[in-house]
Design an enzyme around this catalytic site. Structure first.
Site, PDB file in Angstrom:
ATOM      1  N   GLU A   1      44.057  39.721  44.057  1.00  0.00           N
ATOM      2  CA  GLU A   1      43.621  40.578  42.945  1.00  0.00           C
ATOM      3  C   GLU A   1      44.063  42.005  43.224  1.00  0.00           C
ATOM      4  O   GLU A   1      43.930  42.507  44.345  1.00  0.00           O
ATOM      5  CB  GLU A   1      42.105  40.515  42.781  1.00  0.00           C
ATOM      6  CG  GLU A   1      41.559  41.422  41.695  1.00  0.00           C
ATOM      7  CD  GLU A   1      40.053  41.417  41.608  1.00  0.00           C
ATOM      8  OE1 GLU A   1      39.467  42.455  41.225  1.00  0.00           O
ATOM      9  OE2 GLU A   1      39.429  40.373  41.932  1.00  0.00           O
TER      10      GLU A   1
ATOM     11  N   GLU B   1      39.325  51.229  38.246  1.00  0.00           N
ATOM     12  CA  GLU B   1      37.933  50.939  37.946  1.00  0.00           C
ATOM     13  C   GLU B   1      37.182  52.264  37.915  1.00  0.00           C
ATOM     14  O   GLU B   1      37.406  53.133  38.767  1.00  0.00           O
ATOM     15  CB  GLU B   1      37.310  50.030  39.006  1.00  0.00           C
ATOM     16  CG  GLU B   1      37.875  48.629  39.046  1.00  0.00           C
ATOM     17  CD  GLU B   1      37.197  47.774  40.113  1.00  0.00           C
ATOM     18  OE1 GLU B   1      36.312  46.985  39.759  1.00  0.00           O
ATOM     19  OE2 GLU B   1      37.562  47.923  41.296  1.00  0.00           O
TER      20      GLU B   1
END
Length: 578
Positions: A456, A461
């Site tokens: 990932e 974020e």
């Protein structure tokens, strides 16, 4: 982010060998003595500073005379290379850019902290220098103390030659001999922590699968694993990529019958993580024989690679090519459609359902996602009741019915890429509980490989409760969740990300990843350093794109009574260059 769902764990035999490691063979320099081997190329390297992202320390040891390291514009500065094991250093070649050192030292160290000088000058004239030296150490450093210009120190190449305790190094014709060859071990683990961690996993060139010794008889010494090369081979290099369960004391051994073994390398100070060992030996079988562990656990290897000549090698897959320079636009979405238009179905697919990681929302493909007619895609989080199974308890209402809706889309089966420049211009919402993200998942997740074995890559974020800070992170089997490999950063002057659009960019190739915000580098990942300090690099295969706006979760915490609903995450564009 973590994935929104996980399929049942697959048997390790079905895991895809999709990530490959590429090792640059060490070569003899034409200007070096016959016994001198180039030891520094492709090895982990660090420096006191870098002028900017275009001139990293890795460029001085990559074997490419067209790339360079350049330091900050001050004294002193240094660059050091980790040879992986103790070496006798006989020669150093320096190829200076016009920003060279008048005064500098060459130093060696056994531990990277205590240094001994093996060469010193105060009258250097730069250019190409071949320096005969005598010294020993695992680390070699150039320490510059006086610059020739107002600029920093800059090297096209920093080459260290010599021999190692295990032998001179790979010779002509050396190749990977162990790929997909039969493996055998003292024991193997198969449980929820390491399902079917068989010997074959260490020889599959898949850095996300591993071999481990069994737990049912207790983690004990000795523990061993060996490979059958298929025929007698001349061994000149072995690469061990350890799990944290590594060997402190071990031998590398060879045999022609798998019964009578001869040691060709011995260590009582194994550092774990990645070891590249230049050794000399001959045999059909090569074994790692561990006698003392570094941890209370057993022995475990992500990769056990044997190089040399002879044997019966199987040709490994061709590594993916790095992006063009400059990279070319290969995919984009500008979202320039009329208001209320859904994302282009040729590029995106809706990803409805409840989230994971303690998230509170239900993702829908209704009016939570559409364009606004002003060139933006809108992902909207709302407070609205949605009946459904699996809804967590809302901390505000106390209800188990889903109280929030939002949106998540991905390129899934529509588009994926290996490497490139991946970029999006985004405006994030502000408020407790919001968790906007722009990220990527290894495409084999869609064919059943469980997270985090697929890999990932989180490009952006933001936590709605603290919108002055951004996060960029990598997740892999050896480092994931709260232990992911990443960094946090802010904007100049402590500005709020939620006040305006910002451009998040990831530059990704076979040697590392660079994260940027509005063109400024905020975090870098060097593949060699990652492998030497945290675990395998598993990012040499296709990944797809994801955009989502989560509500609540383990990372951002829940919304509260002051959280504004509805709230929007706006995406001006997404572009991929290759």
């Amino acid at each position: 982010m973590r994935p929104s769902f996980r399929p049942a764990r697959l048997k390790a035999a079905t895991l895809l060998a999709v990530a490959m490691s590429f090792v640059i063979a060490l070569v003899v320099s034409p200007s070096a003595d016959a016994a001198d081997f180039l030891l520094s190329q492709g090895k982990p390297v660090t420096a006191s500073s870098a002028e900017n992202i275009a001139f990293p320390a890795t460029s001085a040891v990559d074997g490419d005379p067209g790339t360079r390291w350049s330091s900050a514009f001050s004294d002193p500065q240094w660059i050091q290379v980790d040879l992986g094991q103790t070496a006798t250093v006989s020669q150093v070649q320096l190829s200076w850019e016009s920003a060279y050192a008048i005064a500098f030292q060459l130093q060696t160290s056994a531990d990277g902290n205590n240094w001994s000088s093996i060469y010193s000058t105060t009258t250097s004239t730069g250019g190409n220098q071949t320096l005969k030296v005598t010294g020993s150490g695992r680390y070699v450093r150039l320490l510059g103390t006086q610059r020739a210009t107002q600029w920093g120190y800059s090297l096209w190449e920093f080459k260290v030659f010599g021999t190692t305790s295990g032998g001179p190094g790979p010779g002509p014709g050396s190749k990977l001999l162990s790929y997909n060859k039969p493996g055998f071990a003292s024991t193997q683990q198969s449980d929820g922590n390491c399902f079917e961690c068989t010997p074959a996993r260490a020889f599959d060139l898949d850095p996300a699968s591993r071999w481990a010794t069994a737990t049912d008889v207790g983690w004990v010494d000795p523990g061993w694993i060996y490979v059958d090369l298929g025929a007698t081979a001349q061994i000149d290099k072995v690469i061990l990529q350890w799990d944290p369960a590594s060997a402190k004391s071990y031998q590398l051994q060879v045999s022609n019958d798998a019964n009578n073994w001869t040691a060709i390398y011995t260590s009582t100070t194994g550092p774990g993580f990645k070891e590249t060992l230049n050794i000399t030996g001959s045999g059909r079988y090569v074994r790692m024989y561990g006698t003392q562990r570094n941890t209370p656990y057993g022995y475990s290897l992500w990769e056990f690679q044997v190089y040399g000549t002879g044997g019966a090698p199987t040709t490994p897959p061709t590594p993916p090519a790095d992006p063009a320079n400059p990279p070319q636009l290969i995919w984009s979405d500008e979202f320039n459609t009329t208001a209320g238009t859904k994302p282009d179905a040729n590029k995106w697919r809706a990803d409805p359902g409840t989230g994971q990681n303690g998230e509170l929302q239900v993702y829908t493909d209704n009016n939570n996602i559409q364009t606004d007619g002003q060139g933006n895609l809108v992902l909207e989080a709302r407070r609205e009741v949605t009946p459904g199974a699996g809804c967590p308890i809302d901390p505000v209402s106390g209800s188990g019915t889903c109280q929030y809706t939002s949106a998540r889309i991905n390129t899934g089966t529509k588009f994926s890429t290996t490497y490139g420049k991946i970029e999006a211009r985004i405006k994030v919402p502000k408020g407790n509980g919001f968790w906007p993200a722009f990220w990527m998942m290894g495409s084999d997740f869609l064919t059943g490989r469980p997270w985090p074995y697929n890999g990932e890559i989180d490009i952006m974020e933001i936590l709605g409760r603290e919108t002055t800070k951004g996060y960029s992170t990598l997740h892999a089997p050896a480092y994931n969740g709260a232990g992911g490999y990443g960094g946090s950063y802010g904007l100049p002057g402590g500005a709020d990300f939620a006040n305006d659009f910002h451009t998040w960019t990831m530059l990704w190739n076979s040697t590392g990843i660079t994260y940027q915000v509005d063109g400024t580098t905020v975090f870098t990942v060097d593949k060699a350093q990652l492998e030497a300090t945290r675990g395998p690099w598993i990012y040499d295969h296709p990944f797809y794109l994801i955009l989502n706006l989560a509500v609540g979760g383990d990372f951002p915490g829940p919304p509260n009574s002051a959280t504004p609903f509805p709230s929007r995450m706006l995406v001006d564009y997404v572009r991929v260059y290759r």
